[in-house]
Design a protein around this motif. Structure first.
Motif, PDB file in Angstrom:
ATOM      1  N   VAL A 130       0.866  -1.178   0.000  1.00 11.54           N
ATOM      2  CA  VAL A 130       0.000   0.000   0.000  1.00 11.54           C
ATOM      3  C   VAL A 130       0.901   1.226   0.000  1.00 11.54           C
ATOM      4  N   ALA A 131       0.587   2.187  -0.870  1.00  8.54           N
ATOM      5  CA  ALA A 131       1.440   3.364  -1.014  1.00  8.54           C
ATOM      6  C   ALA A 131       1.311   4.285   0.194  1.00  8.54           C
ATOM      7  N   PRO A 132       2.405   4.923   0.599  1.00  7.00           N
ATOM      8  CA  PRO A 132       2.334   5.905   1.688  1.00  7.00           C
ATOM      9  C   PRO A 132       1.311   6.994   1.371  1.00  7.00           C
ATOM     10  N   GLY A 133       0.511   7.328   2.344  1.00  3.80           N
ATOM     11  CA  GLY A 133      -0.503   8.353   2.145  1.00  3.80           C
ATOM     12  C   GLY A 133      -1.783   7.857   1.504  1.00  3.80           C
ATOM     13  N   ARG A 134      -1.854   6.563   1.171  1.00  2.00           N
ATOM     14  CA  ARG A 134      -3.059   6.025   0.540  1.00  2.00           C
ATOM     15  C   ARG A 134      -3.836   5.116   1.490  1.00  2.00           C
ATOM     16  N   VAL A 135      -3.621   5.335   2.785  1.00  2.47           N
ATOM     17  CA  VAL A 135      -4.389   4.639   3.816  1.00  2.47           C
ATOM     18  C   VAL A 135      -5.275   5.663   4.507  1.00  2.47           C
ATOM     19  N   GLN A 136      -6.556   5.370   4.620  1.00  2.00           N
ATOM     20  CA  GLN A 136      -7.487   6.248   5.319  1.00  2.00           C
ATOM     21  C   GLN A 136      -8.143   5.478   6.460  1.00  2.00           C
ATOM     22  N   MET A 137      -8.405   6.191   7.547  1.00  4.67           N
ATOM     23  CA  MET A 137      -8.931   5.554   8.746  1.00  4.67           C
ATOM     24  C   MET A 137     -10.218   6.244   9.183  1.00  4.67           C
ATOM     25  N   VAL A 138     -11.225   5.443   9.508  1.00  2.00           N
ATOM     26  CA  VAL A 138     -12.466   5.946  10.095  1.00  2.00           C
ATOM     27  C   VAL A 138     -12.450   5.548  11.560  1.00  2.00           C
ATOM     28  N   THR A 169     -10.233  15.520  -0.987  1.00  2.84           N
ATOM     29  CA  THR A 169     -10.463  15.057  -2.354  1.00  2.84           C
ATOM     30  C   THR A 169      -9.225  15.212  -3.225  1.00  2.84           C
ATOM     31  N   ARG A 170      -9.182  14.400  -4.272  1.00  2.00           N
ATOM     32  CA  ARG A 170      -8.064  14.431  -5.217  1.00  2.00           C
ATOM     33  C   ARG A 170      -8.513  14.944  -6.583  1.00  2.00           C
ATOM     34  N   VAL A 171      -9.557  15.767  -6.608  1.00  2.00           N
ATOM     35  CA  VAL A 171     -10.052  16.305  -7.877  1.00  2.00           C
ATOM     36  C   VAL A 171      -9.751  17.801  -7.936  1.00  2.00           C
ATOM     37  N   GLU A 206     -18.045  16.517  -6.671  1.00  2.00           N
ATOM     38  CA  GLU A 206     -17.443  15.335  -6.054  1.00  2.00           C
ATOM     39  C   GLU A 206     -17.977  15.119  -4.641  1.00  2.00           C
ATOM     40  N   VAL A 207     -18.136  16.202  -3.890  1.00  2.00           N
ATOM     41  CA  VAL A 207     -18.700  16.087  -2.538  1.00  2.00           C
ATOM     42  C   VAL A 207     -20.123  15.538  -2.608  1.00  2.00           C
ATOM     43  N   GLY A 208     -20.913  16.040  -3.545  1.00  2.00           N
ATOM     44  CA  GLY A 208     -22.270  15.532  -3.710  1.00  2.00           C
ATOM     45  C   GLY A 208     -22.287  14.059  -4.055  1.00  2.00           C
ATOM     46  N   ARG A 209     -21.368  13.646  -4.924  1.00  2.00           N
ATOM     47  CA  ARG A 209     -21.284  12.231  -5.310  1.00  2.00           C
ATOM     48  C   ARG A 209     -20.936  11.356  -4.109  1.00  2.00           C
ATOM     49  N   LEU A 210     -19.994  11.820  -3.301  1.00  3.35           N
ATOM     50  CA  LEU A 210     -19.562  11.040  -2.141  1.00  3.35           C
ATOM     51  C   LEU A 210     -20.666  10.950  -1.087  1.00  3.35           C
ATOM     52  N   LEU A 211     -21.397  12.041  -0.883  1.00  8.28           N
ATOM     53  CA  LEU A 211     -22.506  12.000   0.069  1.00  8.28           C
ATOM     54  C   LEU A 211     -23.571  11.007  -0.388  1.00  8.28           C
ATOM     55  N   GLU A 212     -23.886  11.035  -1.664  1.00 11.15           N
ATOM     56  CA  GLU A 212     -24.890  10.105  -2.178  1.00 11.15           C
ATOM     57  C   GLU A 212     -24.381   8.662  -2.120  1.00 11.15           C
ATOM     58  N   LEU A 213     -23.068   8.490  -2.236  1.00 15.75           N
ATOM     59  CA  LEU A 213     -22.473   7.157  -2.145  1.00 15.75           C
ATOM     60  C   LEU A 213     -22.699   6.544  -0.768  1.00 15.75           C
ATOM     61  N   VAL A 214     -22.730   7.385   0.275  1.00 19.13           N
ATOM     62  CA  VAL A 214     -22.964   6.884   1.633  1.00 19.13           C
ATOM     63  C   VAL A 214     -24.416   7.098   2.063  1.00 19.13           C
ATOM     64  N   ALA A 215     -25.293   7.259   1.068  1.00 24.65           N
ATOM     65  CA  ALA A 215     -26.744   7.340   1.294  1.00 24.65           C
ATOM     66  C   ALA A 215     -27.159   8.571   2.092  1.00 24.65           C
ATOM     67  N   LEU A 216     -26.515   9.705   1.810  1.00 27.88           N
ATOM     68  CA  LEU A 216     -26.932  10.992   2.364  1.00 27.88           C
ATOM     69  C   LEU A 216     -27.209  11.946   1.204  1.00 27.88           C
ATOM     70  N   LEU A 268     -13.230   8.136   1.859  1.00 28.22           N
ATOM     71  CA  LEU A 268     -13.270   7.715   0.460  1.00 28.22           C
ATOM     72  C   LEU A 268     -12.851   8.832  -0.488  1.00 28.22           C
ATOM     73  N   ALA A 269     -12.968  10.079  -0.037  1.00 25.26           N
ATOM     74  CA  ALA A 269     -12.607  11.221  -0.883  1.00 25.26           C
ATOM     75  C   ALA A 269     -11.154  11.149  -1.335  1.00 25.26           C
ATOM     76  N   ALA A 270     -10.306  10.562  -0.511  1.00 22.14           N
ATOM     77  CA  ALA A 270      -8.881  10.467  -0.832  1.00 22.14           C
ATOM     78  C   ALA A 270      -8.560   9.276  -1.731  1.00 22.14           C
ATOM     79  N   ARG A 271      -9.593   8.528  -2.114  1.00 26.05           N
ATOM     80  CA  ARG A 271      -9.427   7.342  -2.966  1.00 26.05           C
ATOM     81  C   ARG A 271      -8.354   6.408  -2.404  1.00 26.05           C
TER      82      ARG A 271
END
Length: 230
Positions: A59-67, A89-91, A99-109, A135-138
């Motif tokens: 896994v590349a450095p910086g490509r790990v995200q934690m909840v 985000t990376r856009v 992109e924010v709207g897409r991500l919110l809808e992805l998590v059912a908000l 997820l925004a950081a892919r």
């Protein structure tokens, strides 16, 4: 991702002692144990949040995200939901609102929640926002650290179902930290059991739950009667 002989020490205390674990791409691997077993310390080490000895590869450095566990403290109360998600985000900037709207809808908000603040959301909604922000950081690896334990029972199932859906839709690779084998069985493909800083058992989740080899794993199963009888 491969963890090889990962060790974390705080002074003379060894919190994690030589843990080796594989998390195959596209899979969900559970790391289970009671409080103080070292499972969250492993997660923080993999995420680069605490020093360790050993190696973490694949896994590349910086490509790990934690909840994190607590949805009430993981979001900045002065930052809108949209800004909190957009921060990672990376856009290009011009595409961030969409992109924010897409991500919110992805998590059912609803996408309109971008204008809200954490204080306006329930715990379950905040945890969905935390997932969207991660997820925004892919990420190549998503770590979920006890993400339902601070939530009401009535919303825990909805968050777990969300993770299952996202895994199927996005092909996420995930390390899922929990003290609850019933939850791990529902979400994960494989499970590793930690006790006193060491890995004591690992394998496909149905094998570990159905025929545990280590006494400590059997103790965890006995704490969940419905699982023990399954």
């Amino acid at each position: 991702m491969n963890i090889d002989r990962l060790t974390v020490r705080y002074g003379s205390f060894t919190a994690v002692d030589g843990v080796s674990l594989e998390v195959p791409k596209g899979s969900v691997t559970g790391l289970v144990g009671e409080s103080g077993s070292g499972k969250s310390t492993v997660a923080r080490a993999v995420a680069g949040l605490t020093p360790y000895r050993g190696t973490v590869t694949g896994v590349a450095p910086g490509r790990v995200q934690m909840v994190f566990q607590d949805p009430y403290s993981s979001l900045n109360p002065r930052m809108s939901i949209g800004d909190a998600i957009a921060e990672g985000t990376r856009v290009p900037r011009a595409q961030r609102v969409a992109e924010v709207g897409r991500l919110l809808e992805l998590v059912a908000l609803p996408a309109t929640y971008a204008g809200k603040y954490p204080r306006e959301l329930s715990g379950g909604m905040r945890q969905r926002v935390a997932v969207a922000r991660a997820l925004a950081a892919r990420p190549e690896l998503l770590i979920a650290d006890e993400i339902t334990s601070a939530l009401d029972v009535s919303v825990q199932g909805a968050v777990l179902n969300l993770l299952r859906e996202l895994r199927g839709e996005l092909g996420l690779t995930m390390l899922f930290i929990s003290h609850n084998l019933a939850v791990v069985r529902y979400v994960c493909d494989a499970v590793a059991v930690m006790h006193q800083g060491r890995l004591v058992e690992s394998g496909p989740v149905e094998e570990v739950v159905g025929a545990p080899r280590h006494e400590y794993t059997r103790t965890l199963l006995d704490a969940v009667p419905r699982l023990a009888r399954a």
